[in-house]
Design an enzyme around this catalytic site. Structure first.
Site, PDB file in Angstrom:
ATOM      1  N   TYR A  46      16.218   7.729 -13.773  1.00 42.08           N
ATOM      2  CA  TYR A  46      17.266   6.492 -13.639  1.00 42.08           C
ATOM      3  C   TYR A  46      16.798   5.447 -15.100  1.00 42.08           C
ATOM      4  CZ  TYR A  46      20.900   2.796 -12.868  1.00 42.08           C
ATOM      5  OH  TYR A  46      21.438   1.834 -13.153  1.00 42.08           O
ATOM      6  N   GLY A  92      16.300   7.815 -18.217  1.00 39.84           N
ATOM      7  CA  GLY A  92      18.007   8.442 -18.936  1.00 39.84           C
ATOM      8  C   GLY A  92      18.920   7.125 -19.680  1.00 39.84           C
ATOM      9  N   VAL A 107      20.142  -6.103  -0.861  1.00 39.77           N
ATOM     10  CA  VAL A 107      21.496  -6.963  -0.027  1.00 39.77           C
ATOM     11  C   VAL A 107      22.188  -6.401   0.847  1.00 39.77           C
ATOM     12  CG1 VAL A 107      23.482  -8.077  -0.755  1.00 39.77           C
ATOM     13  CG2 VAL A 107      21.483  -8.320  -1.920  1.00 39.77           C
TER      14      VAL A 107
HETATM   15  P1  NAD Z   1      28.101   3.671  -8.662  1.00 38.92           P
HETATM   16  O1  NAD Z   1      27.671   4.366  -7.482  1.00 38.92           O
HETATM   17  O2  NAD Z   1      29.274   3.118  -6.704  1.00 38.92           O
HETATM   18  O3  NAD Z   1      28.493   3.764  -9.118  1.00 38.92           O
HETATM   19  C1  NAD Z   1      28.716   5.129 -10.128  1.00 38.92           C
HETATM   20  C2  NAD Z   1      30.400   6.254  -9.799  1.00 38.92           C
HETATM   21  O4  NAD Z   1      29.612   7.632 -10.912  1.00 38.92           O
HETATM   22  C3  NAD Z   1      29.749   7.532  -8.600  1.00 38.92           C
HETATM   23  O5  NAD Z   1      31.170   6.665  -8.131  1.00 38.92           O
HETATM   24  C4  NAD Z   1      29.779   8.363  -8.647  1.00 38.92           C
HETATM   25  O6  NAD Z   1      30.579   8.570  -8.019  1.00 38.92           O
HETATM   26  C5  NAD Z   1      30.052   8.153 -10.364  1.00 38.92           C
HETATM   27  N1  NAD Z   1      29.165   9.523 -10.660  1.00 38.92           N
HETATM   28  C6  NAD Z   1      27.974   9.833 -11.130  1.00 38.92           C
HETATM   29  N2  NAD Z   1      27.691  10.300 -11.716  1.00 38.92           N
HETATM   30  C7  NAD Z   1      29.034  11.132 -12.409  1.00 38.92           C
HETATM   31  C8  NAD Z   1      28.864  11.806 -12.990  1.00 38.92           C
HETATM   32  N3  NAD Z   1      27.727  13.334 -13.151  1.00 38.92           N
HETATM   33  N4  NAD Z   1      29.689  12.551 -13.347  1.00 38.92           N
HETATM   34  C9  NAD Z   1      30.965  11.734 -12.801  1.00 38.92           C
HETATM   35  N5  NAD Z   1      30.865  10.610 -12.336  1.00 38.92           N
HETATM   36  C10 NAD Z   1      29.977  10.234 -11.556  1.00 38.92           C
HETATM   37  O7  NAD Z   1      27.328   2.361  -8.485  1.00 38.92           O
HETATM   38  P2  NAD Z   1      27.922   1.132  -9.406  1.00 38.92           P
HETATM   39  O8  NAD Z   1      26.716   0.406  -8.626  1.00 38.92           O
HETATM   40  O9  NAD Z   1      29.372   0.820  -9.094  1.00 38.92           O
HETATM   41  O10 NAD Z   1      26.966   0.891 -10.573  1.00 38.92           O
HETATM   42  C11 NAD Z   1      28.036   1.731 -11.342  1.00 38.92           C
HETATM   43  C12 NAD Z   1      27.303   1.486 -12.825  1.00 38.92           C
HETATM   44  O11 NAD Z   1      26.193   0.481 -13.110  1.00 38.92           O
HETATM   45  C13 NAD Z   1      26.058   2.985 -13.256  1.00 38.92           C
HETATM   46  O12 NAD Z   1      25.931   3.409 -14.118  1.00 38.92           O
HETATM   47  C14 NAD Z   1      24.557   2.217 -12.729  1.00 38.92           C
HETATM   48  O13 NAD Z   1      23.812   2.595 -13.457  1.00 38.92           O
HETATM   49  C15 NAD Z   1      25.226  -0.323 -13.322  1.00 38.92           C
HETATM   50  N6  NAD Z   1      24.699  -0.504 -12.831  1.00 38.92           N
HETATM   51  C16 NAD Z   1      24.832  -1.049 -11.360  1.00 38.92           C
HETATM   52  C17 NAD Z   1      23.969  -1.648 -10.841  1.00 38.92           C
HETATM   53  C18 NAD Z   1      24.175  -2.557  -9.043  1.00 38.92           C
HETATM   54  O14 NAD Z   1      23.349  -3.581  -9.219  1.00 38.92           O
HETATM   55  N7  NAD Z   1      24.959  -2.009  -8.858  1.00 38.92           N
HETATM   56  C19 NAD Z   1      22.432  -2.594 -11.669  1.00 38.92           C
HETATM   57  C20 NAD Z   1      22.469  -2.109 -12.877  1.00 38.92           C
HETATM   58  C21 NAD Z   1      22.970  -1.088 -13.710  1.00 38.92           C
END
Ligand code: NAD
Ligand code: UDP
Length: 190
Positions: free
Chosen positions: A144, A147, A187
């Site tokens: 992660y 990447g 959380v």
């Molecule tokens: P989430 O897992 O709910 O959303 C990620 C989405 O990406 C999912 O709908 C999943 O099905 C889709 N996905 C995964 N691999 C894929 C692929 N190869 N092709 C197409 N779709 C794909 O997570 P989130 O919390 O909504 O996170 C969204 C973004 O924000 C991510 O990039 C995550 O790294 C980043 N982020 C989130 C947080 C957090 O606290 N939630 C913190 C830092 C960064």
């Protein structure tokens, strides 16, 4: 009005973003492979003519006529991203290359959802953007963290080399409605 691509649009943050962009009067193409996201997160948008949902994995090329891209596709919680670590790195790296290639062809502005995890196990608190991190390329979280770091590198090189308009946001822990119930972070566990 723009035609905007949201990758990971059926996920927790992505589904709220799709809603917001439609409310602002844009057309949204939501692309997701439903790895951690779900159709139910965007079910309320499916009847809206400004919304289109496409099942697609961003590690494969995508040809779509869009004006702007928000690249959110990537599992975000350790339980999910460690389940298939090779796919996690591919999603960040190949996904970034494909979305940057698409942005370059379309001369579209592109946003990357990066993470505070790019700082690794930080030695400085709170982290500021001029801190480069305390990172590990070979640990179980590296699929992660590294990447996302490589994706940032690609974004800045497409900016320098091809003049792409980019935005990179390092998101810190975010929670709220539609978060995956088995997300595994503190959380949602509570
Ligand atoms: P989430 O897992 O709910 O959303 C990620 C989405 O990406 C999912 O709908 C999943 O099905 C889709 N996905 C995964 N691999 C894929 C692929 N190869 N092709 C197409 N779709 C794909 O997570 P989130 O919390 O909504 O996170 C969204 C973004 O924000 C991510 O990039 C995550 O790294 C980043 N982020 C989130 C947080 C957090 O606290 N939630 C913190 C830092 C960064
Ligand atoms: N790409 C894509 N959609 C497009 C344009 C490109 O998915 O509309 C992919 C393309 O398949 C390539 C990647 O984006 O794998 C990078 O494209 P770029 O043009 O930057 O590099 P090149 O194709 O020259 O390697």
């Amino acid at each position: 009005m723009k035609r905007i691509l949201v990758t990971g649009g059926a996920g927790f943050i992505g589904s709220h973003l799709c809603e917001r962009l439609i409310d602002e009067g844009h057309e949204v193409l939501c692309v997701d492979n439903f790895y951690t996201g779900a159709r139910r997160n965007v079910a309320h948008l499916l009847g809206n003519p400004a919304f289109e949902l496409l099942r697609h994995d961003v590690t494969f090329p995508l040809f779509a006529e869009i004006d702007e891209i928000y690249n959110l596709a990537c599992p975000a919680s350790p339980v999910h991203y460690q389940f298939d670590p090779v796919q996690t790195t591919k999603t960040s790296v190949h996904g970034a290359i494909n979305m940057l290639g698409l942005a370059k062809r379309r001369r579209a502005r592109i946003f990357q959802a990066s993470t505070s995890e790019v700082y690794g196990d930080p030695a400085i608190h709170p982290q500021t953007e001029d801190y480069w991190g305390n990172v590990n390329p070979i640990g179980i979280r590296s699929c992660y963290d590294e990447g996302k770091r490589c994706a940032e590198t690609l974004f800045f090189d497409y900016h320098r080399q091809h003049g792409l308009k980019i935005k990179v946001a390092r998101i810190f822990n975010t929670y709220g409605p539609r978060m995956h119930p088995n997300d595994g972070r503190v959380v949602s566990n509570f």
